[in-house]
Design a protein around this motif. Structure first.
Motif, PDB file in Angstrom:
ATOM      1  N   GLN A  15       0.820  -1.220   0.000  1.00 31.54           N
ATOM      2  CA  GLN A  15       0.000   0.000   0.000  1.00 31.54           C
ATOM      3  C   GLN A  15       0.848   1.263   0.000  1.00 31.54           C
ATOM      4  N   GLY A  16       0.433   2.233  -0.794  1.00 31.04           N
ATOM      5  CA  GLY A  16       1.098   3.529  -0.791  1.00 31.04           C
ATOM      6  C   GLY A  16       2.279   3.625  -1.736  1.00 31.04           C
ATOM      7  N   MET A  17       2.649   2.513  -2.374  1.00 25.60           N
ATOM      8  CA  MET A  17       3.788   2.551  -3.315  1.00 25.60           C
ATOM      9  C   MET A  17       3.327   3.060  -4.674  1.00 25.60           C
ATOM     10  N   PRO A  18       4.161   3.875  -5.334  1.00 25.43           N
ATOM     11  CA  PRO A  18       3.775   4.351  -6.666  1.00 25.43           C
ATOM     12  C   PRO A  18       3.511   3.175  -7.612  1.00 25.43           C
ATOM     13  N   LYS A  19       2.537   3.363  -8.511  1.00 24.45           N
ATOM     14  CA  LYS A  19       2.086   2.282  -9.401  1.00 24.45           C
ATOM     15  C   LYS A  19       3.185   1.785 -10.346  1.00 24.45           C
ATOM     16  N   ASP A  20       4.146   2.642 -10.629  1.00 23.54           N
ATOM     17  CA  ASP A  20       5.182   2.228 -11.593  1.00 23.54           C
ATOM     18  C   ASP A  20       6.415   1.638 -10.889  1.00 23.54           C
ATOM     19  N   THR A  21       6.270   1.297  -9.587  1.00 27.25           N
ATOM     20  CA  THR A  21       7.419   0.809  -8.813  1.00 27.25           C
ATOM     21  C   THR A  21       8.078  -0.401  -9.474  1.00 27.25           C
ATOM     22  N   LEU A  22       7.265  -1.423  -9.848  1.00 21.86           N
ATOM     23  CA  LEU A  22       7.865  -2.638 -10.407  1.00 21.86           C
ATOM     24  C   LEU A  22       8.453  -2.381 -11.787  1.00 21.86           C
ATOM     25  N   ALA A  23       7.846  -1.474 -12.551  1.00 26.11           N
ATOM     26  CA  ALA A  23       8.411  -1.127 -13.870  1.00 26.11           C
ATOM     27  C   ALA A  23       9.783  -0.497 -13.682  1.00 26.11           C
ATOM     28  N   ARG A  24       9.914   0.388 -12.694  1.00 22.90           N
ATOM     29  CA  ARG A  24      11.208   1.045 -12.446  1.00 22.90           C
ATOM     30  C   ARG A  24      12.231   0.048 -11.918  1.00 22.90           C
ATOM     31  N   GLU A  25      11.790  -0.846 -11.048  1.00 27.58           N
ATOM     32  CA  GLU A  25      12.701  -1.875 -10.533  1.00 27.58           C
ATOM     33  C   GLU A  25      13.180  -2.781 -11.682  1.00 27.58           C
ATOM     34  N   PHE A  26      12.252  -3.133 -12.576  1.00 24.38           N
ATOM     35  CA  PHE A  26      12.609  -3.982 -13.723  1.00 24.38           C
ATOM     36  C   PHE A  26      13.642  -3.285 -14.621  1.00 24.38           C
ATOM     37  N   GLU A  27      13.429  -1.989 -14.871  1.00 26.19           N
ATOM     38  CA  GLU A  27      14.389  -1.221 -15.685  1.00 26.19           C
ATOM     39  C   GLU A  27      15.785  -1.291 -15.074  1.00 26.19           C
ATOM     40  N   LYS A  28      15.835  -1.156 -13.755  1.00 29.78           N
ATOM     41  CA  LYS A  28      17.143  -1.202 -13.058  1.00 29.78           C
ATOM     42  C   LYS A  28      17.790  -2.576 -13.210  1.00 29.78           C
ATOM     43  N   VAL A  29      16.971  -3.619 -13.127  1.00 27.96           N
ATOM     44  CA  VAL A  29      17.492  -4.992 -13.267  1.00 27.96           C
ATOM     45  C   VAL A  29      18.087  -5.176 -14.665  1.00 27.96           C
ATOM     46  N   VAL A  30      17.339  -4.741 -15.678  1.00 23.83           N
ATOM     47  CA  VAL A  30      17.793  -4.890 -17.067  1.00 23.83           C
ATOM     48  C   VAL A  30      19.127  -4.154 -17.255  1.00 23.83           C
ATOM     49  N   GLN A  31      19.213  -2.951 -16.692  1.00 20.44           N
ATOM     50  CA  GLN A  31      20.471  -2.185 -16.778  1.00 20.44           C
ATOM     51  C   GLN A  31      21.592  -2.898 -16.039  1.00 20.44           C
ATOM     52  N   ARG A  32      21.284  -3.457 -14.879  1.00 21.45           N
ATOM     53  CA  ARG A  32      22.294  -4.147 -14.074  1.00 21.45           C
ATOM     54  C   ARG A  32      22.883  -5.335 -14.835  1.00 21.45           C
ATOM     55  N   TYR A  33      22.040  -5.970 -15.627  1.00 25.72           N
ATOM     56  CA  TYR A  33      22.516  -7.088 -16.461  1.00 25.72           C
ATOM     57  C   TYR A  33      23.285  -6.583 -17.690  1.00 25.72           C
ATOM     58  N   GLY A  34      23.289  -5.261 -17.899  1.00 26.19           N
ATOM     59  CA  GLY A  34      24.031  -4.706 -19.028  1.00 26.19           C
ATOM     60  C   GLY A  34      23.267  -4.732 -20.341  1.00 26.19           C
TER      61      GLY A  34
ATOM     62  N   GLY B  86      20.374  -3.196 -23.054  1.00 27.95           N
ATOM     63  CA  GLY B  86      19.878  -1.893 -23.453  1.00 27.95           C
ATOM     64  C   GLY B  86      18.358  -1.861 -23.524  1.00 27.95           C
ATOM     65  N   GLU B  87      17.828  -0.655 -23.759  1.00 29.86           N
ATOM     66  CA  GLU B  87      16.367  -0.463 -23.799  1.00 29.86           C
ATOM     67  C   GLU B  87      15.699  -1.292 -24.885  1.00 29.86           C
ATOM     68  N   GLU B  88      16.432  -1.488 -26.003  1.00 28.02           N
ATOM     69  CA  GLU B  88      15.836  -2.222 -27.129  1.00 28.02           C
ATOM     70  C   GLU B  88      15.785  -3.723 -26.852  1.00 28.02           C
ATOM     71  N   GLN B  89      16.382  -4.135 -25.739  1.00 28.37           N
ATOM     72  CA  GLN B  89      16.397  -5.572 -25.413  1.00 28.37           C
ATOM     73  C   GLN B  89      15.341  -5.947 -24.375  1.00 28.37           C
ATOM     74  N   ARG B  90      14.481  -4.998 -24.057  1.00 32.98           N
ATOM     75  CA  ARG B  90      13.409  -5.341 -23.123  1.00 32.98           C
ATOM     76  C   ARG B  90      12.125  -4.628 -23.550  1.00 32.98           C
ATOM     77  N   GLU B  91      11.020  -5.247 -23.176  1.00 35.14           N
ATOM     78  CA  GLU B  91       9.736  -4.643 -23.501  1.00 35.14           C
ATOM     79  C   GLU B  91       8.781  -4.918 -22.347  1.00 35.14           C
ATOM     80  N   ILE B  92       8.104  -3.856 -21.886  1.00 36.53           N
ATOM     81  CA  ILE B  92       7.118  -4.023 -20.818  1.00 36.53           C
ATOM     82  C   ILE B  92       5.727  -3.889 -21.435  1.00 36.53           C
ATOM     83  N   LEU B  93       4.888  -4.917 -21.243  1.00 32.03           N
ATOM     84  CA  LEU B  93       3.527  -4.883 -21.763  1.00 32.03           C
ATOM     85  C   LEU B  93       2.590  -4.572 -20.598  1.00 32.03           C
TER      86      LEU B  93
END
Ligand code: ZN
Length: 210
Positions: free
Chosen positions: A46-65, A67-74
């Motif tokens: 409760q109370g967490m911004p709705k895009d929290t998991l999207a932002r966490e996922f972006e960080k994970v993808v970056q951590r793995y090295g 790029g943006e073109e290698q991931r897609e969020i539906l």
């Protein structure tokens, strides 16, 4: 070099099921495309911004090295994917013709999470004649699992998996037991013992093309 498509019904499924293997595939130069079908806006504390998991996922993808073109969020809604089964299939068919994967990795056909079942079934429907298809292990969802294929892992691959999981603060806050270090390393150690290596992740084989 392979073209590998990763299918994650929710953002953390691939990391939990095969996060060490992803590190190994990237290291050996495979081409990756990572699809996340839902960012599970309705499953956040409760109370967490709705895009929290999207932002966490972006960080994970970056951590793995990757790029943006290698991931897609539906934008599918968590636990409602069965109402959009055909849209899931249509998207996978588009990805099949555009990315042309050799290997597709997704949930098990024996996974009983309602969204995972949709992704597993549509994965087979879309790729059964064109790619190798394997399923990662999520023991808390699977009613059975056959250890048919192993990806052997080093300490470094496991460190990358563990670091990726630490990024999901929103899930750690919920005390999910499958995010525990003992469980993550214990499962990988068990599969390591099965193939005489330090660590491994296990997969089911649905289709294998050589
Ligand atoms: Zn999931």
């Amino acid at each position: 070099m392979s073209r590998i498509l990763l299918l994650s019904p929710h953002t953390d499924d691939v990391e939990l099921g095969c996060g060490g293997s992803v590190a190994k595939f990237i290291e050996r130069g495979d081409e990756m495309l990572w699809l996340a079908f839902s960012v599970a806006e309705d499953s956040l504390p409760q109370g967490m911004p709705k895009d929290t998991l999207a932002r966490e996922f972006e960080k994970v993808v970056q951590r793995y090295g990757l790029g943006e073109e290698q991931r897609e969020i539906l934008g599918f809604r968590v636990r409602h994917m069965s109402e959009h089964r055909q849209e899931v299939l249509d998207h996978l068919v588009r990805v099949r013709s555009q990315f042309r994967p050799d290997i597709v990795i997704g949930p098990s056909l024996h996974d009983y999470h309602q969204d995972h079942q949709v992704v597993a079934n549509e994965m087979v429907r879309a790729f059964k004649a064109s790619a190798s298809i394997i399923s990662y292990e999520l023991p808390w969802n699977n009613v059975r699992f056959d250890d048919q294929l192993f990806v052997t892992l080093t300490e470094e691959h496991m460190r990358k998996k563990w670091e990726a999981l630490q990024i999901y603060r929103s899930q750690l806050m919920k005390d999910r037991t499958y995010f525990e270090e003992e469980f993550v390393y214990g499962t990988a150690r068990m599969h390591g013992v099965q193939c005489n290596e330090r660590y491994a992740e296990a997969f089911e084989v649905i289709r294998w093309r050589i």
